[in-house]
Motif scaffolding. Structure first.
Motif, mmCIF file in Angstrom:
data_model
loop_
_atom_site.group_PDB
_atom_site.id
_atom_site.type_symbol
_atom_site.label_atom_id
_atom_site.label_comp_id
_atom_site.label_asym_id
_atom_site.label_seq_id
_atom_site.Cartn_x
_atom_site.Cartn_y
_atom_site.Cartn_z
ATOM 1 N N ALA A 38 0.659 -1.121 -0.047
ATOM 2 C CA ALA A 38 -0.109 -0.029 0.047
ATOM 3 C C ALA A 38 0.529 1.520 0.363
ATOM 4 O O ALA A 38 0.510 2.579 -0.312
ATOM 5 N N VAL A 39 1.866 1.249 1.071
ATOM 6 C CA VAL A 39 2.896 2.811 0.809
ATOM 7 C C VAL A 39 3.597 2.762 -0.625
ATOM 8 O O VAL A 39 3.419 3.380 -1.064
ATOM 9 N N VAL A 40 3.606 1.566 -1.075
ATOM 10 C CA VAL A 40 4.471 1.526 -2.691
ATOM 11 C C VAL A 40 3.358 1.944 -3.288
ATOM 12 O O VAL A 40 4.217 3.264 -4.317
ATOM 13 N N THR B 121 3.785 5.909 -5.539
ATOM 14 C CA THR B 121 3.501 5.765 -6.961
ATOM 15 C C THR B 121 2.455 6.712 -7.513
ATOM 16 O O THR B 121 2.976 7.488 -8.259
ATOM 17 N N ALA B 122 1.481 6.473 -6.222
ATOM 18 C CA ALA B 122 0.783 7.838 -6.815
ATOM 19 C C ALA B 122 0.850 9.399 -7.275
ATOM 20 O O ALA B 122 0.336 10.061 -7.987
ATOM 21 N N GLU B 123 1.232 8.715 -6.212
ATOM 22 C CA GLU B 123 2.200 10.971 -5.339
ATOM 23 C C GLU B 123 2.682 10.876 -6.716
ATOM 24 O O GLU B 123 3.104 12.499 -6.582
ATOM 25 N N ALA B 124 3.908 10.093 -7.199
ATOM 26 C CA ALA B 124 4.965 10.568 -8.192
ATOM 27 C C ALA B 124 3.869 11.047 -9.490
ATOM 28 O O ALA B 124 4.438 11.921 -9.892
ATOM 29 N N ALA B 125 3.227 10.150 -9.357
ATOM 30 C CA ALA B 125 2.312 10.470 -10.930
ATOM 31 C C ALA B 125 1.408 11.720 -10.715
ATOM 32 O O ALA B 125 1.536 12.147 -11.237
#
Length: 66
Positions: A11-13, A17-21
């Protein structure tokens, strides 16, 4: 490591990933708004086309010096 820890790590990964997107999407939107404004598109049109307020568009343009 327990199954719950694996779920948490995944979930953290996924969140990272979503934050980077989201960060990249904001950069892309800023670049597109900048390009359009330099091409003469009005702030009102940019606001309508992006779903942002005129104030948001003006603030973004002000930060980048337009």
């Amino acid at each position: 490591m327990t199954g719950e820890e694996d779920v948490l790590k995944r979930a953290v990964v996924q969140l990272q990933t979503a934050e980077a997107a989201v960060i990249q999407a904001r950069r892309n939107l800023t670049a597109a708004i900048t390009t359009e404004r330099r091409a003469g598109v009005s702030v009102a049109d940019l606001a309508l086309r992006t779903g942002k307020s005129r104030t948001d568009i003006r603030n973004l343009l002000s930060v980048i010096g337009l």
